[in-house]
Design an enzyme around this catalytic site. Structure first.
Site, PDB file in Angstrom:
ATOM      1  N   LYS A  84       0.851  -1.205   0.000  1.00  0.00           N
ATOM      2  CA  LYS A  84       0.000   0.000   0.000  1.00  0.00           C
ATOM      3  C   LYS A  84       0.887   1.256   0.000  1.00  0.00           C
ATOM      4  O   LYS A  84       1.965   1.243  -0.594  1.00  0.00           O
ATOM      5  CB  LYS A  84      -0.966  -0.018   1.178  1.00  0.00           C
ATOM      6  CG  LYS A  84      -1.731  -1.341   1.275  1.00  0.00           C
ATOM      7  CD  LYS A  84      -2.915  -1.255   2.165  1.00  0.00           C
ATOM      8  CE  LYS A  84      -3.471  -2.659   2.366  1.00  0.00           C
ATOM      9  NZ  LYS A  84      -4.797  -2.684   2.945  1.00  0.00           N
ATOM     10  N   GLU A  86     -11.060 -10.873  -1.660  1.00  0.00           N
ATOM     11  CA  GLU A  86     -10.760 -10.081  -0.469  1.00  0.00           C
ATOM     12  C   GLU A  86     -12.043  -9.483   0.097  1.00  0.00           C
ATOM     13  O   GLU A  86     -12.473  -8.401  -0.348  1.00  0.00           O
ATOM     14  CB  GLU A  86      -9.805  -8.940  -0.829  1.00  0.00           C
ATOM     15  CG  GLU A  86      -8.481  -9.395  -1.384  1.00  0.00           C
ATOM     16  CD  GLU A  86      -7.402  -8.357  -1.111  1.00  0.00           C
ATOM     17  OE1 GLU A  86      -6.445  -8.683  -0.415  1.00  0.00           O
ATOM     18  OE2 GLU A  86      -7.548  -7.212  -1.555  1.00  0.00           O
TER      19      GLU A  86
HETATM   20  C1  PEP Z   1      -4.948  -6.008   1.329  1.00  0.00           C
HETATM   21  O1  PEP Z   1      -4.718  -4.828   1.395  1.00  0.00           O
HETATM   22  O2  PEP Z   1      -5.091  -6.534   0.216  1.00  0.00           O
HETATM   23  C2  PEP Z   1      -5.043  -6.789   2.564  1.00  0.00           C
HETATM   24  C3  PEP Z   1      -5.451  -8.022   2.484  1.00  0.00           C
HETATM   25  O3  PEP Z   1      -4.695  -6.149   3.721  1.00  0.00           O
HETATM   26  P1  PEP Z   1      -4.552  -6.809   5.194  1.00  0.00           P
HETATM   27  O4  PEP Z   1      -3.772  -8.088   5.031  1.00  0.00           O
HETATM   28  O5  PEP Z   1      -3.833  -5.804   5.993  1.00  0.00           O
HETATM   29  O6  PEP Z   1      -5.939  -7.096   5.671  1.00  0.00           O
END
Ligand code: PEP
Length: 253
Positions: free
Chosen positions: A11, A170
């Protein structure tokens, strides 16, 4: 056999110095500790792509990816990143349609369809993200919602091109929240995604596509999630910022 992929999404984190230190650590640990069957990908901010690609270039199972890509080839699109630019850094993956981009930058399914197509044409592997909000899950509409995302962004691809795409499921309610989908919830959605791909492209194609889980994956829960038959890896945010955690997840297979 489907590729097993552990991808990290940095990110908007890490200065140049900190990013290069993290990339070097991950790469060295991966060489010593991670099975060559597992592909690790570091999806970095744009400024890190080229130097991180130099760090990983001699390591076959560690790759670099961008976090976003324009649907336009080049031109007057200030601040955007073109596929050719990503390729020229040595990166080989690109995240397309992360929920944070969909939410804060209003990316549409059609725009993402154009990006996936362009990425494949340019030889990049798209990591196409899909997933529902908490409201959608509570309304029991998650399967339908994700199917629409797949249909509107991927179903115009040829079967040959579809095989070049990696999907990341996700659930938005699990991203950065510390709340992980249970392994049963993840398996249910991954199987549903695979069935949906089979309906459009045929079972043989669907069986070849890697579907990653993303949402608060960490060393303590990775093994159970990755043990599910339709979970072919992970897209990891927070835990990819610590070399030890990221590599431990890759060792959880
Ligand atoms: C992501 O940003 O794709 C993600 C899965 O973040 P996290 O692992 O921090 O939940």
């Amino acid at each position: 056999m489907r590729k097993r992929i552990i991808a990290g999404n940095w990110k908007m984190n890490k200065t140049m110095e900190d990013g290069l230190a993290l990339a070097s650590k991950v790469t060295n640990m991966a060489v010593d500790e991670v099975s060559s069957d597992v592909t690790m990908v570091m999806c970095t901010p744009a400024i890190h792509l080229s130097p991180v690609a130099s760090i990983t270039k001699d390591v076959t199972n560690v790759s670099v990816g961008a976090q976003n890509m324009s649907e336009h080839e080049s031109g007057a699109y200030t601040g955007d990143l073109a596929a050719d630019m990503i390729v020229s850094t040595g990166a080989s993956f690109v995240i397309i349609g992360h929920s944070e981009r969909r939410e804060y930058h209003f990316e549409t399914n059609q725009q993402l369809a154009d990006r996936v197509k362009l990425a494949v044409t340019k030889g990049l592997t798209p990591l196409f993200c899909c997933g529902e909000s908490l409201d959608t899950r509570e309304a029991n509409d998650h399967v339908n919602y994700v199917n629409t995302q797949l249909k509107e962004s991927l179903f115009d691809l040829s079967a040959e091109d579809m095989k070049k795409v990696v999907i990341a499921y996700e659930p938005i309610w699990a991203i950065g929240t510390g709340v992980t989908a249970s392994s049963d919830q993840a398996q249910e959605m991954h199987l549903s995604i695979r069935n949906s791909l089979a309906g459009q492209f045929g079972q043989e194609v669907a069986n070849e596509i890697s579907i990653l889980y993303g949402g608060s994956m960490k060393p303590s829960n990775a093994q159970e999630l990755l043990a599910q038959p339709d979970v072919d890896g992970g897209l990891i945010g927070g835990a990819s910022l610590k070399a030890r955690d990221f590599v431990d997840i890759a060792k959880s297979y």
